[in-house]
Design a protein around this motif. Structure first.
Motif, PDB file in Angstrom:
ATOM      1  N   PRO A   1       7.321  21.469  17.988  1.00 16.82           N
ATOM      2  CA  PRO A   1       8.909  21.976  18.099  1.00 16.82           C
ATOM      3  C   PRO A   1       9.189  21.823  19.434  1.00 16.82           C
ATOM      4  CG  PRO A   1       7.958  23.242  16.200  1.00 16.82           C
ATOM      5  CD  PRO A   1       6.762  22.913  17.066  1.00 16.82           C
ATOM      6  N   GLU A   2       8.601  22.597  19.758  1.00 16.05           N
ATOM      7  CA  GLU A   2       9.006  22.784  21.747  1.00 16.05           C
ATOM      8  C   GLU A   2       9.674  21.095  22.353  1.00 16.05           C
ATOM      9  OE1 GLU A   2       7.930  25.772  19.955  1.00 16.05           O
ATOM     10  OE2 GLU A   2       6.165  24.297  20.860  1.00 16.05           O
ATOM     11  N   GLY A   3       8.123  20.479  21.918  1.00 17.09           N
ATOM     12  CA  GLY A   3       8.329  18.867  22.379  1.00 17.09           C
ATOM     13  C   GLY A   3       9.926  18.167  22.282  1.00 17.09           C
ATOM     14  N   ILE A   4       9.936  18.427  20.529  1.00 21.26           N
ATOM     15  CA  ILE A   4      10.732  17.837  19.464  1.00 21.26           C
ATOM     16  C   ILE A   4      12.512  18.083  21.261  1.00 21.26           C
ATOM     17  CG2 ILE A   4      12.385  17.343  18.580  1.00 21.26           C
ATOM     18  CD1 ILE A   4       9.725  15.483  17.503  1.00 21.26           C
TER      19      ILE A   4
ATOM     20  N   LYS B   1      16.559  16.657  24.610  1.00 22.26           N
ATOM     21  CA  LYS B   1      17.046  16.734  25.912  1.00 22.26           C
ATOM     22  C   LYS B   1      16.979  16.049  27.328  1.00 22.26           C
ATOM     23  CE  LYS B   1      17.732  21.007  28.540  1.00 22.26           C
ATOM     24  NZ  LYS B   1      16.988  22.290  29.582  1.00 22.26           N
ATOM     25  N   ASN B   2      15.690  15.538  26.846  1.00 23.86           N
ATOM     26  CA  ASN B   2      15.620  14.489  27.561  1.00 23.86           C
ATOM     27  C   ASN B   2      16.008  13.286  27.662  1.00 23.86           C
ATOM     28  OD1 ASN B   2      16.000  16.280  30.388  1.00 23.86           O
ATOM     29  ND2 ASN B   2      14.252  16.944  29.370  1.00 23.86           N
TER      30      ASN B   2
ATOM     31  N   ALA C   1      19.483   9.601  17.862  1.00 26.06           N
ATOM     32  CA  ALA C   1      20.259   8.052  17.141  1.00 26.06           C
ATOM     33  C   ALA C   1      20.023   7.383  19.002  1.00 26.06           C
ATOM     34  CB  ALA C   1      21.249   8.130  17.350  1.00 26.06           C
ATOM     35  N   ARG C   2      19.676   8.379  19.672  1.00 24.34           N
ATOM     36  CA  ARG C   2      19.210   7.637  20.948  1.00 24.34           C
ATOM     37  C   ARG C   2      17.293   6.999  20.831  1.00 24.34           C
ATOM     38  NH1 ARG C   2      22.327   5.307  24.076  1.00 24.34           N
ATOM     39  NH2 ARG C   2      21.625   5.953  25.961  1.00 24.34           N
TER      40      ARG C   2
ATOM     41  N   ARG D   1      14.036   7.250  28.294  1.00 17.99           N
ATOM     42  CA  ARG D   1      13.739   5.940  27.189  1.00 17.99           C
ATOM     43  C   ARG D   1      13.305   4.782  28.007  1.00 17.99           C
ATOM     44  NH1 ARG D   1      18.226   5.111  23.982  1.00 17.99           N
ATOM     45  NH2 ARG D   1      18.180   2.897  24.858  1.00 17.99           N
ATOM     46  N   ASN D   2      13.351   4.340  29.044  1.00 24.55           N
ATOM     47  CA  ASN D   2      12.476   3.578  29.781  1.00 24.55           C
ATOM     48  C   ASN D   2      11.233   3.613  29.857  1.00 24.55           C
ATOM     49  OD1 ASN D   2      14.816   2.053  30.271  1.00 24.55           O
ATOM     50  ND2 ASN D   2      15.261   4.070  31.858  1.00 24.55           N
ATOM     51  N   LYS D   3      10.627   4.806  29.885  1.00 25.36           N
ATOM     52  CA  LYS D   3       9.096   5.679  29.967  1.00 25.36           C
ATOM     53  C   LYS D   3       7.941   5.523  28.109  1.00 25.36           C
ATOM     54  CE  LYS D   3      10.530   7.960  33.856  1.00 25.36           C
ATOM     55  NZ  LYS D   3       9.299   7.432  34.731  1.00 25.36           N
ATOM     56  N   ILE D   4       8.452   4.815  27.521  1.00 22.20           N
ATOM     57  CA  ILE D   4       8.018   5.235  26.790  1.00 22.20           C
ATOM     58  C   ILE D   4       8.665   3.759  25.644  1.00 22.20           C
ATOM     59  CG2 ILE D   4       7.984   6.770  23.952  1.00 22.20           C
ATOM     60  CD1 ILE D   4       8.439   8.923  24.860  1.00 22.20           C
ATOM     61  N   LEU D   5       7.302   2.925  25.174  1.00 25.89           N
ATOM     62  CA  LEU D   5       7.433   1.917  24.144  1.00 25.89           C
ATOM     63  C   LEU D   5       6.855   2.301  22.579  1.00 25.89           C
ATOM     64  CD1 LEU D   5       7.038  -1.489  25.484  1.00 25.89           C
ATOM     65  CD2 LEU D   5       9.768  -0.662  24.632  1.00 25.89           C
TER      66      LEU D   5
END
Length: 511
Positions: free
Chosen positions: A328-331, A336-337, A182-183, A342-346
């Protein structure tokens, strides 16, 4: 089944139904726009239910009546997943597919002539749809994270062509996927200022971190005919550690960057990076992350595991894309972080993430794979032996033609050394010699900028060809030069594709 907390619009709450009921609303022969890009953000339940419906219908057809099979035309952002492409192709449910796919069942049906396929530059899909070149879109099936009170949509893990499909479709089916974080809300930048000629205006994006649009997708609630709740993960391919060939290719590229910086042709922070999906691009990202670089930027199509690592370490300051393509590890790392990211990806619509004007303005460094290149720098990135489609051109052409640098990468051989990636003439051309600036294999890097065709040939043979094929290539080139047929781009027409023919006849390109 699920909490309605993610469906806040009163009108659309009343349209919640099962996937089977929603799939029953899609008629045979329909043009259906599906969300999804590189295995992220695609609808999971409705395509599966539709495949079951098609299977039941098609198995009951009496061949004596001449009744046509139940098929639809499927339009997406790019590749999806087995739950969509695979399921529908398996039941012979796709008449035509565009603009990119990577499913083995789809590929087989395309190459056996049982499915029509339109391979497109990804930046062109939206303008084609706006212009009506594909025909009318009957239904759009779009995955979202949630629906707001006003009916606007919280986009999922990819944007792709979702904005266009929602605008163009007569009817809309929404899948609200509770498995998506949701985030994700707020990480999207949906631009609504595009137009067709003669009404186009400049897209005022001058930095990969710049926001120019909205965080949500607009949606006419009157067009929504169904809302389906799901709780299914994206297709997540395991991350493959870089092999030695990929590492050597990455080393050549980093050495090239270092030299370009010393010459003053690249800034210390490089230029915005565009990277295709796969083992070699991830090896380049890993190498960059272990180097001296800080505060790099990316203007690309997909966020891969390597980019998350670069964002975490500070090598990459921000990444702009249209979708995720994580293991899966990337997800797990992302979820987790997510507050850190949030402020580094568009995430942007693909008509913006792949827009030629923006790629040229930002000076993107484009890094993409190839199937084969010829000695003059033409690149084939889609067809095996000239006729058999692999996946599609994707966005590589958007960036190769318009980026500051176009780098194409590949191992120098395939099939255990029986195929050379460097050939006299490519069996299919996706990127002409005019758009290809750098070719790299584990053998070396050929910088083709400013070279004539014959100079390019010598550079590519010397730097990129595998030793097993070097002399064979030199022999072809020298005899072509001596033939007297023309010295600008010397070719022996009766031999130019003989390497491919030899492979098909003997199983090896070696003479």
């Amino acid at each position: 089944m699920f909490s309605k907390a993610r469906i806040l619009c009163p009108v659309l709450k009343q349209k919640v139904m099962s996937a089977e009921a929603a799939a029953a609303l899609i008629p045979a022969g329909a043009n259906v726009g599906m969300s999804g890009f590189t295995g992220a953000g695609y609808p999971k339940a409705v395509p599966n239910a539709l495949a079951e419906r098609i299977k039941e219908h098609n198995t009951q057809i009496d061949p004596n009546t001449g009744e046509k099979p139940f098929r639809i035309n499927v339009w997406t952002g790019a590749s999806t997943a087995p739950e969509l492409d695979g399921k529908l192709a398996e039941v012979d449910g796709i008449e035509m597919r565009l603009p990119f796919q990577s499913d083995p069942i789809c590929r087989d049906r395309i190459n056996t002539g049982k499915m029509n396929y339109v391979d497109l530059h990804l930046s062109e899909v939206a303008p084609y749809a706006w212009s009506g070149f594909f025909g009318n879109m009957d239904v759009a099936v779009i995955e979202v994270v949630g629906i707001r009170e006003d009916g606007s949509l919280i986009p999922s893990s990819s944007l792709g062509n979702n904005k266009v499909w929602i605008e163009q479709a007569d009817k809309i089916i929404l899948e609200v996927n509770y498995k998506q974080n949701a985030r994700l809300e707020g990480m999207h930048d949906v631009y609504y200022g595009t137009a067709l000629p003669p009404n186009r205006k400049p897209i005022m994006l001058t930095d990969p971190a710049q926001r120019i649009g909205e965080a949500y997708l607009r949606c006419d609630t009157d067009k929504v005919i169904a809302v389906v709740e799901t709780n299914s993960p994206d297709r997540n391919s395991p991350f493959k550690p870089s092999d030695e060939v990929s590492k050597r290719i990455a080393e050549h590229i980093l050495a090239f960057f270092e030299d370009e910086i010393k010459r003053g042709r690249l800034p210390a922070e490089l230029l915005p990076l565009q990277s295709g999906v796969g083992n070699i691009p991830n090896a380049v990202l890993e190498a960059l992350d272990s180097g001296p670089y800080k505060n790099l930027t990316s203007y690309t199509e997909v966020i891969q595991d390597g980019m998350l690592k670069m964002l975490k370490s500070g090598t990459l300051a921000m990444a702009s894309a249209t979708a995720f393509s994580l293991s899966p590890e990337g997800i797990e790392e992302f979820d987790k972080n997510i507050e850190f990211y949030r402020n580094k990806i568009l995430l942007r619509p693909q008509d913006i993430s792949n827009h030629p004007e923006i790629a040229r303005r930002l000076g993107v460094i484009a890094m993409n794979g190839l199937i084969e290149a010829d000695i003059y720098g033409n690149v084939n990135s889609t067809h095996i032996m000239g006729s058999r489609m692999m996946n599609g051109i994707g966005g590589s052409g958007d960036f190769a033609r318009n980026g500051y640098l176009s780098i194409f990468m590949s191992p120098s051989t395939a099939k255990g050394g029986s195929i050379s990636a460097i050939v006299p003439m490519v069996s299919h051309v996706d990127h002409t010699e005019h758009d290809v600036k750098i070719i790299v294999t584990e053998q070396g890097l050929a910088d083709l900028r400013g070279l004539s065709p014959r100079q390019r040939a010598l550079e590519i043979i010397d730097k990129c060809a595998h030793p097993d094929f070097k002399e064979q290539l030199r022999d072809y080139f020298e005899r072509a030069c001596a033939s007297g047929r023309g010295m600008h781009t010397p070719h022996l027409l009766n031999e130019a594709l003989s390497w491919h023919q030899r492979f098909e006849e003997t199983g090896s390109m070696l003479a």
